[in-house]
Design a protein around this motif. Sequence first.
Motif, PDB file in Angstrom:
ATOM      1  N   GLY A  40       0.790  -1.217   0.000  1.00 46.06           N
ATOM      2  CA  GLY A  40       0.000   0.000   0.000  1.00 46.06           C
ATOM      3  C   GLY A  40       0.821   1.264   0.000  1.00 46.06           C
ATOM      4  N   ASN A  41       2.117   1.154   0.346  1.00 44.22           N
ATOM      5  CA  ASN A  41       3.034   2.299   0.327  1.00 44.22           C
ATOM      6  C   ASN A  41       3.951   2.273  -0.883  1.00 44.22           C
ATOM      7  N   ASN A  42       3.597   1.452  -1.868  1.00 43.72           N
ATOM      8  CA  ASN A  42       4.359   1.323  -3.110  1.00 43.72           C
ATOM      9  C   ASN A  42       5.791   0.849  -2.868  1.00 43.72           C
ATOM     10  N   GLN A  43       5.930  -0.060  -1.914  1.00 40.29           N
ATOM     11  CA  GLN A  43       7.202  -0.715  -1.626  1.00 40.29           C
ATOM     12  C   GLN A  43       7.053  -2.211  -1.897  1.00 40.29           C
ATOM     13  N   PRO A  44       8.145  -2.906  -2.256  1.00 34.07           N
ATOM     14  CA  PRO A  44       8.038  -4.352  -2.458  1.00 34.07           C
ATOM     15  C   PRO A  44       7.460  -5.023  -1.213  1.00 34.07           C
ATOM     16  N   ALA A  45       6.340  -5.690  -1.361  1.00 35.36           N
ATOM     17  CA  ALA A  45       5.550  -6.140  -0.218  1.00 35.36           C
ATOM     18  C   ALA A  45       6.327  -7.053   0.732  1.00 35.36           C
ATOM     19  N   ALA A  46       6.942  -8.095   0.210  1.00 32.19           N
ATOM     20  CA  ALA A  46       7.649  -9.042   1.078  1.00 32.19           C
ATOM     21  C   ALA A  46       8.823  -8.375   1.779  1.00 32.19           C
ATOM     22  N   LEU A  47       9.548  -7.562   1.033  1.00 34.88           N
ATOM     23  CA  LEU A  47      10.706  -6.856   1.588  1.00 34.88           C
ATOM     24  C   LEU A  47      10.271  -5.926   2.717  1.00 34.88           C
ATOM     25  N   SER A  48       9.218  -5.170   2.469  1.00 36.45           N
ATOM     26  CA  SER A  48       8.714  -4.230   3.462  1.00 36.45           C
ATOM     27  C   SER A  48       8.222  -4.957   4.707  1.00 36.45           C
ATOM     28  N   SER A 328     -24.991  17.291   7.989  1.00 37.15           N
ATOM     29  CA  SER A 328     -24.344  16.369   8.921  1.00 37.15           C
ATOM     30  C   SER A 328     -22.828  16.505   8.844  1.00 37.15           C
ATOM     31  N   THR A 329     -22.184  16.358  10.005  1.00 39.35           N
ATOM     32  CA  THR A 329     -20.719  16.399  10.059  1.00 39.35           C
ATOM     33  C   THR A 329     -20.119  14.998   9.990  1.00 39.35           C
ATOM     34  N   VAL A 330     -20.988  13.986   9.877  1.00 32.87           N
ATOM     35  CA  VAL A 330     -20.508  12.602   9.804  1.00 32.87           C
ATOM     36  C   VAL A 330     -19.783  12.380   8.483  1.00 32.87           C
ATOM     37  N   LYS A 331     -18.599  11.741   8.562  1.00 34.73           N
ATOM     38  CA  LYS A 331     -17.825  11.448   7.364  1.00 34.73           C
ATOM     39  C   LYS A 331     -17.908   9.951   7.057  1.00 34.73           C
ATOM     40  N   ALA A 332     -18.222   9.638   5.817  1.00 37.38           N
ATOM     41  CA  ALA A 332     -18.267   8.234   5.389  1.00 37.38           C
ATOM     42  C   ALA A 332     -16.975   7.902   4.659  1.00 37.38           C
ATOM     43  N   ILE A 333     -16.441   6.751   4.966  1.00 42.22           N
ATOM     44  CA  ILE A 333     -15.196   6.316   4.329  1.00 42.22           C
ATOM     45  C   ILE A 333     -15.494   5.130   3.426  1.00 42.22           C
ATOM     46  N   HIS A 334     -15.133   5.274   2.166  1.00 44.26           N
ATOM     47  CA  HIS A 334     -15.331   4.203   1.181  1.00 44.26           C
ATOM     48  C   HIS A 334     -13.958   3.651   0.847  1.00 44.26           C
ATOM     49  N   ASN A 335     -13.625   2.501   1.403  1.00 47.38           N
ATOM     50  CA  ASN A 335     -12.277   1.948   1.289  1.00 47.38           C
ATOM     51  C   ASN A 335     -12.100   1.225  -0.049  1.00 47.38           C
ATOM     52  N   ASN A 336     -11.273   1.788  -0.931  1.00 49.12           N
ATOM     53  CA  ASN A 336     -11.017   1.182  -2.228  1.00 49.12           C
ATOM     54  C   ASN A 336      -9.673   0.463  -2.286  1.00 49.12           C
ATOM     55  N   SER A 337      -8.950   0.432  -1.162  1.00 50.66           N
ATOM     56  CA  SER A 337      -7.636  -0.196  -1.163  1.00 50.66           C
ATOM     57  C   SER A 337      -7.763  -1.682  -1.450  1.00 50.66           C
ATOM     58  N   GLN A 338      -6.942  -2.180  -2.365  1.00 52.57           N
ATOM     59  CA  GLN A 338      -6.981  -3.583  -2.727  1.00 52.57           C
ATOM     60  C   GLN A 338      -5.792  -4.354  -2.165  1.00 52.57           C
ATOM     61  N   TYR A 339      -4.939  -3.700  -1.393  1.00 51.06           N
ATOM     62  CA  TYR A 339      -3.766  -4.403  -0.867  1.00 51.06           C
ATOM     63  C   TYR A 339      -4.117  -5.150   0.418  1.00 51.06           C
ATOM     64  N   GLY A 340      -3.745  -6.417   0.439  1.00 45.86           N
ATOM     65  CA  GLY A 340      -3.956  -7.211   1.638  1.00 45.86           C
ATOM     66  C   GLY A 340      -3.058  -8.434   1.631  1.00 45.86           C
ATOM     67  N   TYR A 341      -3.056  -9.145   2.741  1.00 44.39           N
ATOM     68  CA  TYR A 341      -2.264 -10.369   2.792  1.00 44.39           C
ATOM     69  C   TYR A 341      -2.821 -11.319   3.844  1.00 44.39           C
ATOM     70  N   ILE A 342      -2.453 -12.591   3.670  1.00 45.89           N
ATOM     71  CA  ILE A 342      -2.848 -13.645   4.599  1.00 45.89           C
ATOM     72  C   ILE A 342      -1.573 -14.242   5.175  1.00 45.89           C
ATOM     73  N   THR A 356      -6.075 -12.914   8.329  1.00 45.30           N
ATOM     74  CA  THR A 356      -6.161 -11.970   7.204  1.00 45.30           C
ATOM     75  C   THR A 356      -5.857 -10.562   7.677  1.00 45.30           C
ATOM     76  N   PHE A 357      -5.251  -9.764   6.772  1.00 49.34           N
ATOM     77  CA  PHE A 357      -4.892  -8.387   7.082  1.00 49.34           C
ATOM     78  C   PHE A 357      -5.307  -7.472   5.931  1.00 49.34           C
ATOM     79  N   LEU A 358      -5.721  -6.270   6.300  1.00 43.69           N
ATOM     80  CA  LEU A 358      -6.098  -5.226   5.343  1.00 43.69           C
ATOM     81  C   LEU A 358      -7.203  -5.719   4.411  1.00 43.69           C
ATOM     82  N   ALA A 359      -6.973  -5.722   3.096  1.00 44.21           N
ATOM     83  CA  ALA A 359      -8.047  -6.069   2.165  1.00 44.21           C
ATOM     84  C   ALA A 359      -8.280  -7.566   2.006  1.00 44.21           C
TER      85      ALA A 359
END
Length: 363
Positions: A40-48, A328-342, A356-359
């Motif tokens: 998700g930070n544009n770094q090699p996933a396994a290395l990071s 309303s001051t309520v903020k809705a978050i629509h999570n489009n991140s597709q990065y995840g891992y098991i 499971t983690f993230l997406a």
Amino acid sequence: MSSAPVFECEAAVFGKGVGESILVKLSINEWMIVDSCMDGNNQPAALSFLKSNGIDVETDVKLIMISHFHDDHIRGLSETIEQCKSAIVVISAALNTNEFEKYINALSINGQEMAKTKEINKIMALLPSLDAEDRIKYAKRDCLLYRSGSNIEVHALSPCDRDITKSKLDFVNSLKVASNSREVASAAGRLVNPNHYCIVTRIMSPTSQNNEILLGADLETSKQEGWEAVCEAVNSPKNKKTGLFKLPHHGSKTGYHARTWDELIKLNPVSVLTTYDNSSLPRCDMINIYKNLSSTVYCASKPKDLIETQKDKGKFAEALDITKKMGSTVKAIHNNSQYGYIYFNKCLTNQMTAETFLAATIL
């Protein structure tokens, strides 16, 4: 006298909608990286991941495997190789040819294709120094690639000799056609399917009778080749020890092979895959097949076929508009991140666990 306890092995499967990487802990200070994608930070996933957990990648990563050269499997691999200075780099024997190098050069001529070959060109530029340091190994069927200090073995189950021979002819023929075409890269790219030359990997311990890992890369079905040849491998797990199966080719129909499931995979294994959103893989029909064959199917991100419809997205936007009009001051978050891992623990036992983690999700 009792035998030494078996190292139970750990593994992680990373994905980002388009991208796949696998990390396997083979012993206390021995890790293997298979392919690469960006996190998700544009770094090699396994290395990071390793760095964030205090692992010294320069000394503790012992094996880096390039299953094949498709763009979604190699992003960040050159950086990974450069930083993991103790690692042996494994490449398919089908790609250890002058024909393959010429093929990549042909693809690179076209600016549009350059993005797809930029990373592999970086990797190829590292090969002379890796060769000088005796850090390259070429994988083929029934090849032992690594044995860890805890006696965990990594075996290649592909490509077979037939696939290796065929790859040379494919690359030569693609260049012949390309030489007669104004669109050199496009002509070359259409004729060769690198999935046929993938490295399928078996991870096992000779002292364990409980479980094994089978990493299917993007290998497809083909008569006398592909998965059919894997089933014929001397070192394939024919006594059906595979309990963790990384599904091939993002769960597509082209990677499904009934004989593999009948002969090499346990009943009701744990299956895991990554998506390939560009082709909407996996699709619902195959998801249902794999769910019926498995005790659990994990996916690094939610498949497009299961993601909310455009109608649902419209309803979400409509709801946001209503809340704004109401002040309303309520903020809705629509999570489009597709990065995840098991992350899997105790992979070589019948007590394997997963988180499971993230997406990442269970299908």
